[in-house]
Write a protein that holds these residues in place. Structure first.
Motif, mmCIF file in Angstrom:
data_model
loop_
_atom_site.group_PDB
_atom_site.id
_atom_site.type_symbol
_atom_site.label_atom_id
_atom_site.label_comp_id
_atom_site.label_asym_id
_atom_site.label_seq_id
_atom_site.Cartn_x
_atom_site.Cartn_y
_atom_site.Cartn_z
ATOM 1 N N UNK A 108 36.938 23.585 51.364
ATOM 2 C CA UNK A 108 36.979 24.127 50.007
ATOM 3 C C UNK A 108 36.514 25.582 49.988
ATOM 4 N N UNK A 109 35.472 25.872 50.741
ATOM 5 C CA UNK A 109 34.943 27.234 50.776
ATOM 6 C C UNK A 109 35.975 28.213 51.328
ATOM 7 N N UNK A 110 36.626 27.837 52.420
ATOM 8 C CA UNK A 110 37.622 28.721 53.038
ATOM 9 C C UNK A 110 38.810 28.937 52.104
ATOM 10 N N UNK A 111 39.290 27.853 51.490
ATOM 11 C CA UNK A 111 40.420 27.984 50.570
ATOM 12 C C UNK A 111 40.047 28.820 49.348
ATOM 13 N N UNK A 112 38.823 28.640 48.860
ATOM 14 C CA UNK A 112 38.393 29.386 47.678
ATOM 15 C C UNK A 112 38.255 30.874 47.981
ATOM 16 N N UNK A 113 37.702 31.212 49.150
ATOM 17 C CA UNK A 113 37.594 32.623 49.533
ATOM 18 C C UNK A 113 38.981 33.238 49.662
ATOM 19 N N UNK A 114 39.918 32.490 50.273
ATOM 20 C CA UNK A 114 41.283 32.995 50.415
ATOM 21 C C UNK A 114 41.936 33.191 49.046
ATOM 22 N N UNK A 115 41.716 32.245 48.132
ATOM 23 C CA UNK A 115 42.290 32.362 46.793
ATOM 24 C C UNK A 115 41.639 33.477 45.995
ATOM 25 N N UNK A 116 40.383 33.783 46.306
ATOM 26 C CA UNK A 116 39.655 34.815 45.565
ATOM 27 C C UNK A 116 40.216 36.207 45.809
ATOM 28 N N UNK A 117 40.860 36.421 46.954
ATOM 29 C CA UNK A 117 41.350 37.767 47.286
ATOM 30 C C UNK A 117 42.441 38.225 46.324
ATOM 31 N N UNK A 118 43.545 37.457 46.125
ATOM 32 C CA UNK A 118 44.543 37.918 45.137
ATOM 33 C C UNK A 118 44.004 37.947 43.715
ATOM 34 N N UNK A 119 43.104 36.993 43.401
ATOM 35 C CA UNK A 119 42.488 37.027 42.076
ATOM 36 C C UNK A 119 41.639 38.281 41.894
ATOM 37 N N UNK A 120 40.992 38.705 42.969
ATOM 38 C CA UNK A 120 40.171 39.920 42.907
ATOM 39 C C UNK A 120 41.041 41.151 42.661
ATOM 40 N N UNK A 121 42.210 41.188 43.270
ATOM 41 C CA UNK A 121 43.116 42.310 43.040
ATOM 42 C C UNK A 121 43.545 42.367 41.574
#
Length: 205
Positions: free
Chosen positions: A180-193
């Motif tokens: 979950x942590x890895x997927x959430x960090x990966x998902x956070x990148x486009x959301x951060x943009x």
């Protein structure tokens, strides 16, 4: 265990007051670079997420409570400024204060719901877990965008590093498994943009 409506209602007002008041105290007395977190819109968004996460269920309840939390925090911040450093009390009802309250409603709804999603399943859980990290990463990008500006010196580098570390930390604490942590960090990148673009559109520089 999910808190009942009376506990939520009883907690949101003092929590909002403490958020705003202690935020000013943090800015006033904590040295840079950590003191800069007191000026962080992302930290307030994470507070809304945490409130929604605590509520656990009921998106409407989480959205309303988190929005109230941030709205109350705005005048509380200015009350602290007036009491501690004799700022003008009129700032509490100035147009800028109401603008910040409006931002608080938007952020409270989005991140309050995100907090409840973090307890959900599948993609919704990953999106919920990603949100607090994403807003901190977006603010880190905002700091990096200030590098080279004569008004900021080297502060943006440290602020960006702190925001990035906090973004990873809050995801790690909210998630229950490494996947979950890895997927959430990966998902956070486009959301951060997307968040970075939203910050710029809202006038943050």
């Amino acid at each position: 265990m999910r808190p009942d409506l009376r506990r939520v209602a009883g907690a949101v007002v003092p929590a909002g007051f403490l958020l705003g008041f202690l935020d000013f105290v943090w800015i006033k007395y904590v040295p840079a670079p950590f003191g800069d977190l007191g000026n962080s819109s992302a930290v307030w968004a994470v507070a809304a997420f945490a409130f929604g996460y605590w509520i656990r269920a009921g998106r409407l309840r989480a959205a309303v409570a988190a929005a109230i939390l941030l709205v109350i925090a705005v005048p509380s911040y200015y009350v602290a400024a007036a009491l501690i450093q004799n700022d003008d009390w009129a700032v509490i009802w100035a147009p800028s204060s109401f603008l910040w309250m409006a931002f608080g409603v938007v952020a409270g709804v989005a991140f309050g719901i995100g907090g409840t999603w973090a307890h959900d399943r599948g993609r919704r859980r990953i999106a919920g877990l990603a949100l607090p990290g994403a807003v901190l990463f977006a603010e880190a990008a905002l700091h990096l965008n200030r590098i080279g500006h004569p008004d900021y010196g080297t502060a943006p580098i440290w602020d960006a590093l702190i925001n990035t570390a906090l973004g990873v930390l809050v995801i790690a604490l909210a998630a229950r498994a490494n996947r979950q942590r890895l997927l959430a960090v990966a998902a956070a990148v486009p959301l951060a943009l997307a968040g970075f673009a939203a910050f710029l559109a809202a006038g943050f520089r």
